[in-house]
Scaffold this active site. Structure first.
Site, PDB file in Angstrom:
ATOM      1  N   ARG A  74       0.803  -1.223   0.000  1.00 58.60           N
ATOM      2  CA  ARG A  74       0.000   0.000   0.000  1.00 58.60           C
ATOM      3  C   ARG A  74       0.832   1.268   0.000  1.00 58.60           C
ATOM      4  NH1 ARG A  74      -4.205  -2.842   3.740  1.00 58.60           N
ATOM      5  NH2 ARG A  74      -2.326  -3.332   4.879  1.00 58.60           N
ATOM      6  N   LYS A 189       1.691 -19.047   8.259  1.00 56.50           N
ATOM      7  CA  LYS A 189       0.811 -19.344   9.380  1.00 56.50           C
ATOM      8  C   LYS A 189       0.473 -18.036  10.090  1.00 56.50           C
ATOM      9  CE  LYS A 189       3.792 -19.685  13.269  1.00 56.50           C
ATOM     10  NZ  LYS A 189       4.145 -20.199  14.520  1.00 56.50           N
ATOM     11  N   ASP A 218       5.419 -23.866   6.910  1.00 60.45           N
ATOM     12  CA  ASP A 218       5.692 -24.102   8.324  1.00 60.45           C
ATOM     13  C   ASP A 218       7.214 -24.165   8.375  1.00 60.45           C
ATOM     14  OD1 ASP A 218       6.294 -25.094  10.792  1.00 60.45           O
ATOM     15  OD2 ASP A 218       4.573 -26.436  10.867  1.00 60.45           O
ATOM     16  N   HIS A 219       7.848 -23.076   8.814  1.00 59.44           N
ATOM     17  CA  HIS A 219       9.292 -23.008   8.605  1.00 59.44           C
ATOM     18  C   HIS A 219      10.051 -24.100   9.350  1.00 59.44           C
ATOM     19  CE1 HIS A 219       9.003 -20.508  12.251  1.00 59.44           C
ATOM     20  NE2 HIS A 219      10.177 -21.035  12.528  1.00 59.44           N
ATOM     21  N   LYS A 223      13.708 -26.912   8.299  1.00 63.74           N
ATOM     22  CA  LYS A 223      14.949 -27.097   9.058  1.00 63.74           C
ATOM     23  C   LYS A 223      15.598 -28.432   8.686  1.00 63.74           C
ATOM     24  CE  LYS A 223      13.720 -24.316  13.043  1.00 63.74           C
ATOM     25  NZ  LYS A 223      14.724 -23.265  12.856  1.00 63.74           N
ATOM     26  N   GLU A 257      11.008 -22.160  24.204  1.00 61.97           N
ATOM     27  CA  GLU A 257      11.593 -20.870  23.841  1.00 61.97           C
ATOM     28  C   GLU A 257      11.985 -20.138  25.115  1.00 61.97           C
ATOM     29  OE1 GLU A 257       9.376 -19.061  20.170  1.00 61.97           O
ATOM     30  OE2 GLU A 257       7.901 -19.853  21.549  1.00 61.97           O
ATOM     31  N   ASP A 276      -0.248 -21.249  18.436  1.00 60.15           N
ATOM     32  CA  ASP A 276       0.976 -20.694  17.856  1.00 60.15           C
ATOM     33  C   ASP A 276       2.005 -21.776  17.538  1.00 60.15           C
ATOM     34  OD1 ASP A 276       2.591 -18.531  17.016  1.00 60.15           O
ATOM     35  OD2 ASP A 276       3.712 -18.611  18.901  1.00 60.15           O
ATOM     36  N   HIS A 281       3.942 -26.558  14.340  1.00 62.18           N
ATOM     37  CA  HIS A 281       5.239 -27.212  14.575  1.00 62.18           C
ATOM     38  C   HIS A 281       5.096 -28.505  15.373  1.00 62.18           C
ATOM     39  CE1 HIS A 281       6.411 -23.387  13.197  1.00 62.18           C
ATOM     40  NE2 HIS A 281       6.571 -22.783  14.356  1.00 62.18           N
ATOM     41  N   LYS A 381       6.866 -20.376  26.482  1.00 58.82           N
ATOM     42  CA  LYS A 381       7.747 -19.218  26.395  1.00 58.82           C
ATOM     43  C   LYS A 381       8.384 -18.983  27.760  1.00 58.82           C
ATOM     44  CE  LYS A 381       5.823 -16.768  22.493  1.00 58.82           C
ATOM     45  NZ  LYS A 381       7.041 -16.894  21.701  1.00 58.82           N
TER      46      LYS A 381
END
Lengths: 531, 425
Positions: A74, A189, A218-219, A223, A257, A276, A281, A381
């Protein structure tokens, strides 16, 4: 007359002749000439991930000379400003930096900016003209890769607009412009919010696009270790025979994490750990771990097998949710030597938020291979260390043979597959301590990919972008996988929302989650690993 | 200490320099060094390096943290390197340290001194560790430098065999000009699953290429000069990835390869001391490149137009549809290492005129362009850095044992060179 080489490979006639010079080269996987259109190109993802991934792929020699990038967003920018935006991103985030000026200048000539609103049909008509011109000028052969770096709520709008402008179909079905080439769409995602929303989204995309045009990233699947998991299981004869309920006691999947919500409080508070991490994952790791050997290592076979696993995971009855799940939220504490404030004190997080930042679940796979083997998944987390691993606990030896010699029961064998960091595989087994008498200790046999191979493996985005350009969908999730994953989690989300899924537990930042998570395993006579 | 070996302080200086590159930290433990030693003593010392009671916790509690290992050990391959003298051993040690984490699990550097009557065996062992993936864990390997004197130097394989890590593939790297036909050479080649050379180091290029051709029947052959070509090959292949240009491939009518030779009064100073002071056969890369194209495209030799002169020649070959002129031209320059390619031009006759596919190197960059039917298309700049010897070695060490594309190119290179020479004679 002398012959240079009588055995030289004849060029095979028939459908598009292979490039005879490609044979035996290191880079056997060259992306086809194409234009990549980044929708939402001025955002964070382009700067942090896409630009560095493209530049590194370029340096590696994987991008064809014709490759062209069109940023579509934009904001009213010039080509020059947009190029600078990408350049800044590379210089800050790329594993190869700083950018080499001559290389960049040459690459930048193939970067353009297209200004327009995503709901403005004229912008798409203009985009179509631009892409046709690029096809003519740069030889991109009608191949277009659209990357949706925008919130999922915009996907249907963009897809429909692309369709109206004749941009959504593959070349053979296009009504205007280039009649050659393919059209592919990469989406990020979260793909949906629950089963219903995922179905709606899939449905809206499917009205315009064929499933084989849609690449859901889905990164994690990009891997190296996740791909190595297949090699480990199916490339070795040793492990597959014991990969079942007869020998395996239980499986733990950990995605931990250390970070908190990192400025994404708004997004995270509406999402939570289950959506999430576990939906994508977590369940993808489970499926890759537990699937049957595919017939061939192609995208459809692989995804069929993963889907079979997910279908065998029985969704919990609502009444069982409290017994099989634990949700937690962190309060202030210390992580990696730094003070972390409570989740509820994070910016953009509701002061009385009930969103889980930690979840532990016990799932069962009702298949012949896995019946009776519990799969424990936990993610969170602000945990003590950043680690992703799958740990397999084997059954104990059937007989405590050494107990007569005063040796207590030996710890069961554990095989831990570490996805990140320090990718590797670790096996624990008992060994005799040298000396008179019998004393048994557990020892580790530790294998690290980094110590055997070059550690400079490509970033997941590099792998995945290149896969999409070469049309390999193996590492992308299919619509039915996504929906099935939501179907597994929906009862949990519903039970929690209805207040029937057990209380929200609190845990100090820097701990391995609330004590209730330990109790979840303790009831089964097991304990979480501390990876 | 052997006066021809690298002293401890020198080696540490090398380490410090390597560390300045910042890629990965390499640390050598204090070295074990013994003159007049025995193979058995060396083997015992190597074994003791890994004897530390690692992996066991000391409290007797359940071992739950798996980070107890101070050094991770990965067993991937053995590497045997034979060098002519201590100076060459230094160069090899330096290159091996540059391998970073892609190192062999055990490297044995042999310095044979058959004419010396000093003590038969001196050994120096150092272990090198690298930080693995930032997790605080280190990965280590050993490097053994053996000076073998007198009669024992004629039986190197017997010295090396007990020192290899068993059950691992063994690579033999022979830097410099290999003594083909020498029994010691044959014994060592026999031990290797794969033998690595650099054909640019051959003092007799033609007989060397032919020897490699026969050697491959016994073991895999790797060539650092071939490895140096990989980026050129990639760029060349890219021209024809697009179907619209692939149709020019059968109609190629001219291939010109220019390569660097040292100018007569070269003052180029190699800051990078891993590079050999001179290159014995600067034509090797260009020949292999021409052999590669010729075998991939099925060209056959037809006749010699201009025989070998000053390293250049011109042959006529029979292509699929066209006769092809092949030109190899040496260009004196200081800009790059002798032997490196400077320019490749492929010309093709299309339906509407001639087309040219161009790669022109300019030090660390190259211009790549396609000229089709009078229009320049796809002009771009790409990176073109000469790989370090360590990089070449590391990628050769990860190769499969047999590389048929190389072997085809090698055979063709020998034929091309022979024809150019025959005509000259």
């Amino acid at each position: 007359m002398q012959t240079v080489d009588r055995q030289a490979q004849p060029v095979v006639a028939g459908k598009p002749e292979a490039n005879p010079l490609r044979e035996g080269l290191r880079l056997e996987r060259m992306a086809e000439p194409c234009t990549m259109v980044i929708c939402g190109a001025t955002g964070d993802l382009t700067e942090r991930k896409l630009a560095p991934a493209l530049y590194n792929t370029l340096l590696g020699g994987f991008l064809p000379p014709e490759f062209t990038v069109v940023g579509f967003a934009r904001r009213d920018l010039t080509d020059e400003v947009f190029r600078q935006h990408l350049l800044d991103g590379i210089n800050e985030h790329s594993r190869n930096k700083p950018v080499k000026p001559a290389i960049w200048e040459s690459f930048a000539r193939g970067i353009e900016y297209h200004h327009g609103n995503f709901d403005d049909p004229v912008a798409y008509v203009e985009l179509a003209k631009r892409l046709d011109r690029i096809d003519r000028d740069r030889g991109t052969a009608g191949n277009r890769l659209f990357y949706f770096a925008v919130p999922p709520s915009l996907y249907p709008e963009i897809v429909n607009q692309l369709d109206r402008a004749g941009l959504a179909a593959n070349g053979d079905r296009r009504t205007t412009g280039s009649k050659r080439g393919w059209t592919r769409v990469i989406v990020e995602k979260p793909f949906g919010y629950d089963l219903d929303s995922a179905r709606t989204l899939n449905h809206e995309m499917a009205e315009v696009l064929d499933e084989d045009q849609v690449y859901r990233i889905d990164h994690y699947l990009g891997k190296e270790t996740v791909q190595n998991l297949s090699v480990f299981r199916f490339g070795n004869g040793l492990f597959e025979p014991i990969w079942n309920r007869r020998y395996i006691d239980s499986v733990q999947i950990t995605v931990a994490e250390t970070v908190g919500v990192e400025g994404r409080g708004d997004f995270y508070d509406a999402t939570g750990a289950l959506r999430d991490i576990v939906q994508n994952h977590g369940l993808q790791l489970l499926a890759m771990f537990a699937m049957e050997p595919p017939i061939e290592f192609g995208a459809e076979d692989l995804r069929d097998e993963k889907l079979k696993v997910l279908r065998a995971v029985k969704p919990m009855a609502r009444a069982d949710v409290a017994a099989n799940t634990v949700r937690g939220q962190y309060v202030s504490g210390w992580v990696e030597g730094a003070r972390v404030s409570s989740y509820r004190d994070e910016p953009e997080v509701a002061p009385a938020s009930e969103t889980e930042t930690f979840v532990a679940l016990k799932l069962a796979i009702d298949s012949w291979r896995w019946a009776g083997v519990p799969f424990y998944i936990r993610t969170g987390k602000a945990l003590p260390s950043r680690v992703t691993e799958i740990a397999v606990q084997f059954r104990r030896a059937p007989l405590a043979l050494f107990s007569r010699a005063g040796v207590p029961q030996i710890d069961p064998n554990v095989l831990a597959i570490r996805v990140q960091p320090d990718e590797g595989i670790l096996l624990r087994f008992g060994a005799k301590v040298p000396g008179q008498g019998l004393q048994i200790r557990t020892v580790n046999m530790d294998f690290r990919y980094g110590s055997s191979f070059a550690v400079d493996s490509p970033d997941a985005y590099e792998t995945l972008l290149l896969d999409a350009m070469t049309g390999d969908a193996s590492l992308f999730t299919r619509d039915d996988e996504v929906e099935r994953a939501w179907a597994i989690l929906d009862p949990i989300l519903e039970a929690w929302a209805a207040g029937e899924g057990g209380p929200l537990h609190f845990y100090g930042a820097g701990s391995w989650g609330p004590p209730a998570a330990d109790e979840l395993l303790d009831r089964d006579g097991r304990a979480w690993r501390k990876p | 200490m052997n006066d021809r070996s690298l002293s401890v302080t020198e080696e540490q200086a090398v380490h410090r320099r390597l560390m300045q590159f910042g890629a990965d930290e390499s640390l050598a433990t204090p070295m074990w060094e013994e003159r007049e030693t025995s193979v058995r003593a060396i083997a015992a010392h190597l074994a003791s390096l890994w004897d530390a009671p690692v992996g066991l916790d000391d409290g007797g509690d359940r071992l739950i943290l798996e980070k107890g290992l101070p050094h991770a050990r990965a067993s991937v391959l053995n590497l045997i390197v034979t060098v002519v003298d201590g100076a060459a051993a230094d160069r090899v040690v330096h290159t091996l340290m540059g391998l970073g984490v892609r190192h062999p699990s055990r490297a044995i550097v042999l310095v044979p001194e058959p004419d010396s009557d000093a003590s038969p065996l001196d050994a120096r062992i150092s272990t090198h560790c690298h930080d693995a993936t930032g997790g605080g864990d280190r990965v280590c390997y050993e490097e053994v430098v053996l000076t073998v004197r007198g009669e024992a130097a004629a039986h190197l394989s017997g010295v090396v065999a007990p020192l290899l890590i068993h059950d691992l593939p063994t690579h033999v790297w022979w830097p410099g000009d290999p003594p083909f036909g020498d029994p010691v050479f044959d014994q060592l080649v026999e031990m290797g699953d794969r033998v690595l050379f650099d054909s640019a180091d051959f003092s007799h290029l033609l007989s060397g290429l032919r020897r490699l051709g026969t050697l491959r029947r016994k073991s895999g052959v790797g060539d650092l000069s071939w490895e140096r070509l990989s980026w050129w090959q990639e760029l060349t292949a890219q021209f024809f990835d697009a179907p619209r240009f692939r149709r020019y491939l059968p109609n190629l009518s001219r291939l010109r390869v220019r390569y660097a030779v040292a100018p007569p009064t070269s003052r180029r100073h190699d800051e990078d001391d891993e590079v050999a002071p001179g290159v014995a056969a600067p034509m090797a890369q260009a020949l292999l490149y021409a052999g590669w194209i010729a075998t991939r495209l099925g060209w056959r030799r037809h006749r010699t137009l201009e025989p070998m002169k000053d390293g250049g020649f011109r042959l006529r070959l029979e292509g699929k549809h066209e006769m092809v002129d092949l030109l190899l031209e040496p260009m004196p320059t200081d800009a790059v290492r002798p032997g490196e390619l400077l320019s490749v031009r492929l010309r093709s006759l299309g339906e509407t005129g001639a087309s040219e596919f161009i790669i022109d190197r300019d030090r660390d960059d190259a211009t790549v362009a396609t000229n089709c039917d009078g229009m320049t298309a796809l002009l771009r700049r790409v990176a073109m850095e000469s790989p370090r010897e360590a990089e070449l070695l590391s990628s050769q060490l990860t190769m499969d044992v047999v590389d048929p594309v190389y072997e085809d190119a090698l055979r063709a290179a020998a034929i091309l060179l022979a024809s150019a020479r025959e005509a000259a004679a």
